[in-house]
Enzyme design. Structure first.
Site, PDB file in Angstrom:
ATOM      1  N   LYS A  36      68.428  68.056 -63.385  1.00 51.79           N
ATOM      2  CA  LYS A  36      66.950  68.057 -64.801  1.00 51.79           C
ATOM      3  C   LYS A  36      65.554  68.364 -64.048  1.00 51.79           C
ATOM      4  O   LYS A  36      65.781  68.570 -62.894  1.00 51.79           O
ATOM      5  CB  LYS A  36      66.538  66.180 -65.123  1.00 51.79           C
TER       6      LYS A  36
ATOM      7  N   GLY B  81      60.047  65.006 -55.784  1.00 52.21           N
ATOM      8  CA  GLY B  81      58.778  65.094 -56.581  1.00 52.21           C
ATOM      9  C   GLY B  81      57.739  63.998 -56.230  1.00 52.21           C
ATOM     10  O   GLY B  81      57.637  63.422 -55.097  1.00 52.21           O
ATOM     11  N   SER B  82      56.729  63.173 -57.225  1.00 58.46           N
ATOM     12  CA  SER B  82      55.740  62.127 -56.787  1.00 58.46           C
ATOM     13  C   SER B  82      56.095  61.156 -56.375  1.00 58.46           C
ATOM     14  O   SER B  82      57.566  60.509 -55.904  1.00 58.46           O
ATOM     15  CB  SER B  82      54.960  61.944 -57.307  1.00 58.46           C
ATOM     16  N   THR B  83      55.180  60.168 -55.469  1.00 60.66           N
ATOM     17  CA  THR B  83      56.397  59.268 -54.497  1.00 60.66           C
ATOM     18  C   THR B  83      56.249  58.409 -55.209  1.00 60.66           C
ATOM     19  O   THR B  83      56.610  57.435 -55.489  1.00 60.66           O
ATOM     20  CB  THR B  83      54.835  58.719 -52.739  1.00 60.66           C
TER      21      THR B  83
ATOM     22  N   GLY C  79      58.851  58.643 -57.357  1.00 58.94           N
ATOM     23  CA  GLY C  79      60.242  58.104 -56.052  1.00 58.94           C
ATOM     24  C   GLY C  79      60.481  56.367 -55.832  1.00 58.94           C
ATOM     25  O   GLY C  79      61.517  56.108 -56.167  1.00 58.94           O
TER      26      GLY C  79
ATOM     27  N   GLU D  22      62.977  62.967 -52.162  1.00 52.87           N
ATOM     28  CA  GLU D  22      62.145  64.199 -51.489  1.00 52.87           C
ATOM     29  C   GLU D  22      61.114  64.158 -51.739  1.00 52.87           C
ATOM     30  O   GLU D  22      60.708  64.360 -52.458  1.00 52.87           O
ATOM     31  CB  GLU D  22      62.537  65.407 -51.267  1.00 52.87           C
TER      32      GLU D  22
ATOM     33  N   CYS E 168      55.165  70.094 -51.485  1.00 50.73           N
ATOM     34  CA  CYS E 168      54.992  68.862 -50.848  1.00 50.73           C
ATOM     35  C   CYS E 168      54.815  68.834 -49.233  1.00 50.73           C
ATOM     36  O   CYS E 168      53.710  68.123 -48.529  1.00 50.73           O
ATOM     37  CB  CYS E 168      56.266  67.932 -50.944  1.00 50.73           C
TER      38      CYS E 168
ATOM     39  N   GLU F 238      47.816  62.595 -51.691  1.00 44.90           N
ATOM     40  CA  GLU F 238      47.320  64.404 -52.065  1.00 44.90           C
ATOM     41  C   GLU F 238      47.536  64.985 -53.285  1.00 44.90           C
ATOM     42  O   GLU F 238      46.979  63.725 -54.191  1.00 44.90           O
ATOM     43  CB  GLU F 238      49.070  64.177 -52.530  1.00 44.90           C
TER      44      GLU F 238
HETATM   45  P1  NAI Z   1      56.674  64.311 -60.938  1.00 43.49           P
HETATM   46  O1  NAI Z   1      57.144  63.003 -59.978  1.00 43.49           O
HETATM   47  O2  NAI Z   1      56.132  63.095 -62.428  1.00 43.49           O
HETATM   48  O3  NAI Z   1      57.917  65.260 -61.889  1.00 43.49           O
HETATM   49  C1  NAI Z   1      58.930  65.202 -60.507  1.00 43.49           C
HETATM   50  C2  NAI Z   1      59.549  65.266 -61.881  1.00 43.49           C
HETATM   51  O4  NAI Z   1      60.215  64.080 -61.705  1.00 43.49           O
HETATM   52  C3  NAI Z   1      59.998  65.819 -63.029  1.00 43.49           C
HETATM   53  O5  NAI Z   1      61.346  66.162 -63.354  1.00 43.49           O
HETATM   54  C4  NAI Z   1      60.071  64.446 -63.972  1.00 43.49           C
HETATM   55  O6  NAI Z   1      59.677  65.372 -65.048  1.00 43.49           O
HETATM   56  C5  NAI Z   1      60.560  63.788 -62.843  1.00 43.49           C
HETATM   57  N1  NAI Z   1      60.254  62.345 -63.828  1.00 43.49           N
HETATM   58  C6  NAI Z   1      59.257  61.557 -64.271  1.00 43.49           C
HETATM   59  N2  NAI Z   1      58.952  60.423 -64.259  1.00 43.49           N
HETATM   60  C7  NAI Z   1      60.081  60.328 -64.318  1.00 43.49           C
HETATM   61  C8  NAI Z   1      60.857  58.766 -64.208  1.00 43.49           C
HETATM   62  N3  NAI Z   1      60.064  57.744 -64.198  1.00 43.49           N
HETATM   63  N4  NAI Z   1      62.124  58.552 -63.572  1.00 43.49           N
HETATM   64  C9  NAI Z   1      62.604  59.883 -64.031  1.00 43.49           C
HETATM   65  N5  NAI Z   1      62.764  61.351 -63.529  1.00 43.49           N
HETATM   66  C10 NAI Z   1      60.981  60.973 -64.065  1.00 43.49           C
HETATM   67  O7  NAI Z   1      55.376  65.243 -60.706  1.00 43.49           O
HETATM   68  P2  NAI Z   1      54.627  65.548 -61.544  1.00 43.49           P
HETATM   69  O8  NAI Z   1      53.517  64.429 -62.745  1.00 43.49           O
HETATM   70  O9  NAI Z   1      54.896  66.454 -62.254  1.00 43.49           O
HETATM   71  O10 NAI Z   1      53.282  65.874 -60.669  1.00 43.49           O
HETATM   72  C11 NAI Z   1      52.130  64.521 -60.277  1.00 43.49           C
HETATM   73  C12 NAI Z   1      51.868  64.609 -58.981  1.00 43.49           C
HETATM   74  O11 NAI Z   1      53.371  64.272 -57.927  1.00 43.49           O
HETATM   75  C13 NAI Z   1      51.551  66.282 -58.364  1.00 43.49           C
HETATM   76  O12 NAI Z   1      50.484  66.136 -58.348  1.00 43.49           O
HETATM   77  C14 NAI Z   1      51.397  65.958 -56.838  1.00 43.49           C
HETATM   78  O13 NAI Z   1      50.630  65.693 -56.104  1.00 43.49           O
HETATM   79  C15 NAI Z   1      53.492  65.157 -56.922  1.00 43.49           C
HETATM   80  N6  NAI Z   1      54.338  66.174 -56.734  1.00 43.49           N
HETATM   81  C16 NAI Z   1      54.947  66.058 -55.740  1.00 43.49           C
HETATM   82  C17 NAI Z   1      56.439  67.073 -55.505  1.00 43.49           C
HETATM   83  C18 NAI Z   1      56.603  67.357 -54.769  1.00 43.49           C
HETATM   84  O14 NAI Z   1      57.855  68.055 -53.924  1.00 43.49           O
HETATM   85  N7  NAI Z   1      56.524  66.013 -53.430  1.00 43.49           N
HETATM   86  C19 NAI Z   1      56.223  68.014 -56.747  1.00 43.49           C
HETATM   87  C20 NAI Z   1      56.342  67.804 -57.647  1.00 43.49           C
HETATM   88  C21 NAI Z   1      54.361  66.771 -58.224  1.00 43.49           C
END
Ligand code: NAI
Length: 772
Positions: free
Chosen positions: A190, A241-243, A246, A263, A297, A392
């Site tokens: 996804k 994605g976000s901690t 995760g 990650e 990240c 972050e």
């Molecule tokens: P997010 O962690 O919500 O999104 C990342 C992915 O996870 C997306 O594909 C999203 O649709 C999916 N997702 C969201 N909620 C989920 C759940 N409950 N179960 C499974 N999958 C889920 O990140 P978001 O909201 O886009 O960004 C928020 C903050 O996260 C950013 O401000 C940043 O601090 C951090 N972030 C960190 C990343 C990294 O590479 N470490 C990448 C993206 C965001």
């Protein structure tokens, strides 16, 4: 404009890349997309718009996946998996090569589409994201080719659910899909809801490459779809994605056997020493925090500058910031593009606006009138506990403070709950190589930053998650041992009504910090032999005993810095001392377990000790040749403080099999002794006492594992929990581990030396300049 004026301003003219081909491709697809399931695009259905964050223009409409869509994608992947695995490594390699070549052929289309969808400068998508994605497929085509030879005892996991973020849409897809496919898995991926277009173009590439239907499935939608994948019938979840998310995924998968790699976020330090080439370090920062608008990240988002050069460095940095060009991401001379979405822009704006501490400098420029733009920002003079130094921000915002000595730099650098990456700038190789091992980070860059390559594993420690992507270590996460091992059985303790054979009632103490310790609660349980004779009492450890053991283990951190040679000698010494008392231990095992297997178990335990000792100075890292003027040293580091629940069966061998490799690698361990047969573990500490094992390196607790498991899993100063005890405890352990995202390892058969060595180490990739 005259030539003289041009030389004075050094202004660049615009150099826009055409969006025509990419927009035409979208129109050709009807500008509406379904999912890619079982080799075909489904009919577009209700969904949401994907917009260009630089202009607000709608690029396409995507479909929000339903439960039925996710189920059919998982079913397609499940059906395709056995055949894909049976195709063999070389057979799969051909497809991965074909994908790599097609990615190369269509690289401009991918780069433009990525920039339109995400807002990143075309210079980056063209020169970094897309070439690295290609490299990942080439590299893993090679891994598929070599799998049978190089990993003869590993097999595919099955179906992998993969959830990726929006900051590197195609690159994260490549990091997830290439190793999974290479090892014989099939996937349901996804993309993030803001940035799904290159994933859908990639689906088209899979079709062109003739990839068998169902091997790659792509479903679009928001976090709710992510949750459906997490809860689906898949064998592994790989998430970036976000901690916060995760952690939720860790909890959601706790009661299942799904493999998991996370990650997550970071607040990576960027350390500039006074002898650094300051101009290069300033230029490095452009790549550290303004690359991809800081939405990285591993962004070097926390600047630590050596006090004597701080003012000079900040002045140079501000001057450089004022020359950054912000604007249309499709312009080839743009440095900073658009933030991915208005929501993310608001998060960044609010976080910065809420702060009035420190000195703020923002690039003086006119931001485009429309679109999601935020100016490069520097805030100096924040103290290390300040929320902006800890949280972050995930935007083009750099926060800074100063340090006085290298050891203070290390302390400040490590003062974070994260541990993803770190950057060092110094002209002194001694200093760089002294500091690098001390940093809590999965990746360290020296005199460069944000370097990536498929050959060098990437991933973090602490709350930046676990597991590595890329390199040999990344493959562990997509494979499992081939042969099923004999499962460990649960054993009920013997009951009895007789007194002790010699009339003396003995209560074994716990072993904490190199000393025998009375249990805090003062309770103990009788231990009977098979014939009902009382063999002694074992203490019931409680929360405080665990806490004391953790404190002792933390205090023994010097163990991690000892040499492999020294640790080997101590392990040999333990083996020798056990050999000297082999008969006594065999008799104890026979009395505890009944039967006559004691001598064999002692002999196996001694052998395990010798093998771990042998590995102590041989389980080395690697030097990866990376195609950038450098070498990445993949150094093995101990995981830290490990809590391990020993199996019921094989009470001595089980304990030694976990302890010996763990301490051989420089970890400290807290062992929960075999529940039905604890007294051999309490005899064992007499051997530790006479074998020069420093206090706190090995701690032994007895008592019900149920009580120990939850306490260990939730303890913030434990880095990993291993359990070879009752499988029913795994949910408690995995759920509790979400607290500080500690590593967990749930074993159902006696651990092999190889697997334990892997679990006992983290790989840190240290990039250093090398060669021409
Ligand atoms: P997010 O962690 O919500 O999104 C990342 C992915 O996870 C997306 O594909 C999203 O649709 C999916 N997702 C969201 N909620 C989920 C759940 N409950 N179960 C499974 N999958 C889920 O990140 P978001 O909201 O886009 O960004 C928020 C903050 O996260 C950013 O401000 C940043 O601090 C951090 N972030 C960190 C990343 C990294 O590479 N470490 C990448 C993206 C965001």
């Amino acid at each position: 404009m005259t030539v003289k004026e041009i030389f004075q301003t050094m202004d660049y003219g615009p150099a826009p890349e055409s969006a025509e081909e990419a927009l035409t491709w979208l129109v050709d697809q009807g500008s509406r997309f379904g999912h890619f399931i079982d080799g075909q695009f489904t009919k577009p259905a209700t969904g949401f718009d994907s917009t260009n964050p630089a202009t607000g223009e709608v690029l396409a409409t995507l479909t929000q996946a339903t439960q039925a869509d996710v189920d059919s994608a998982v079913a397609a992947a499940r059906k395709a998996q056995p055949k894909w695995e049976k195709l063999g490594g070389p057979g799969r390699a051909r497809f991965l090569y074909a994908i790599a070549r097609l990615l190369q052929k269509h690289s401009r289309l991918f780069a433009v589409l990525e920039t339109l969808d995400n807002g990143k400068p075309i210079r980056e998508s063209r020169d970094i994201d897309v070439p690295l994605a290609q490299r990942h497929f080439y590299y893993h085509a090679g891994m598929a080719q070599l799998m049978d030879d190089a990993l003869p005892d590993r097999a595919a996991l099955g179906v992998c659910g993969q959830i990726i973020p929006w900051n590197f849409p195609l690159l994260m897809l490549a990091w997830k899909i290439a190793p999974a496919l290479a090892m014989g898995n099939t996937v349901v991926l996804k993309p993030a809801e803001y940035t799904s277009l290159t994933a859908l173009l990639f689906a088209d590439i899979c079709r062109q490459a003739g990839l068998p239907a169902g091997v790659v499935n792509i479903v679009t939608g928001d976090g709710a779809v992510g949750e459906m994948i997490v809860n689906a019938d898949v064998d592994k979840i790989a998430f970036t994605g976000s901690t916060a998310v995760g952690r939720r995924i860790r909890e959601a998968t706790a009661g299942t056997d799904k493999e998991l790699t996370l990650e997550l976020g970071g607040k990576s330090p960027y350390i500039v020493f006074d002898d650094a080439d300051l101009d290069s370090a300033v230029e490095g920062l452009v790549d550290a925090i303004w690359f991809n608008q800081g939405q990285v990240c591993c962004a070097g988002s926390r600047l630590l500058v050596h006090e004597p050069v701080a003012d000079r460095f900040y002045a140079k940095l501000r001057a450089r910031m004022d020359k950054l060009r912000i604007g249309n991401p499709l312009d080839k001379s743009i440095d900073v593009g658009a933030i991915v979405d208005a929501t993310q822009l608001k998060t960044i704006t609010d976080m910065v606006a809420a702060n009035s501490d420190g000195d703020m400098h923002q690039t003086a420029c006119d931001l485009p009138a429309q679109g999601c733009f935020y100016p490069p920002t520097l805030i100096t003079g924040l103290d290390t506990a300040h929320p902006l130094m800890q949280e972050e921000i995930f935007g083009p915002v750099l926060v800074a403070t100063t340090f006085r000595t290298p050891s203070e730099a290390v302390e400040l650098a490590n003062n974070t709950r994260y541990g993803l990456a770190a950057t060092l700038w110094t002209e002194n190789i001694n200093l760089a190589l002294d500091v690098a091992p001390k940093l809590a980070a999965g990746v360290v860059w020296t005199n460069a930053t944000n370097l990536f390559d498929a050959a060098a594993g990437f991933g973090g420690v602490r709350e930046s998650g676990f597991g590595r992507e890329g390199g040999w270590e990344g493959l562990t996460a997509y494979t499992k041992p081939k042969d099923a091992k004999k499962p460990l059985s649960l054993i009920a303790p013997f009951e009895g009504d007789k007194g002790p054979a010699d009339g003396i009632d003995r209560t074994a103490k716990l072993y904490i910090g190199g000393k025998q310790a009375r249990p805090d609660g003062g309770y103990s349980t009788p231990v009977y032999g098979k014939n009902g004779t009382l063999l002694g009492h074992a203490a019931q450890s409680n929360r405080k005993d665990v806490r004391n053991a953790v404190e002792a283990a933390q205090a023994a951190k010097g163990w991690a810095k000892t040499t492999g040679h020294l640790r080997a000698q101590i392990l040999y010494y333990i083996a020798e001392n056990m050999y000297a008392r082999a008969d006594e231990f065999a008799a104890r095992l026979n009395a505890l377990q009944g039967g006559r297997t004691g001598a064999q178990e002692v002999s196996d335990s001694i052998n395990t000790l010798f093998t771990a000792a042998a590995w102590a100075d041989k389980y080395d890292g690697q030097a990866h040749g990376v195609p950038i003027r450098g070498v990445a040293l993949a150094m093995k580091e101990p995981t830290g403080v490990i809590a391990a629940l020993c199996p019921d069966a094989h009470p001595l061998l089980g304990l030694v099999s976990l302890m010996a490799p763990a301490i051989a690698m420089g970890n400290r361990i807290i062992l929960g002794a075999s529940q039905p047969f604890p007294l051999v573990a309490t005899d064992f500490y007499q051997i530790l006492d006479t074998s020069d094992v420093p206090a706190g390196v090995v701690n032994i607790l007895t008592g019900p594992h149920e009580a120990l498991a939850g306490t260990m899993a939730r303890h913030m100063d434990i880095d990993a929990v291993w359990s070879f005890s009752d499988p029913a405890l795994s949910e408690t352990i995995r759920k509790g581990s979400a607290s500080n995202l500690k590593r967990t390892w749930i074993g159902t058969s006696l651990p092999t030396m190889r697997d334990t060595l892997t679990a006992a180490t983290e790989v840190k990739n240290i990039w250093i300049p090398y060669g021409e």
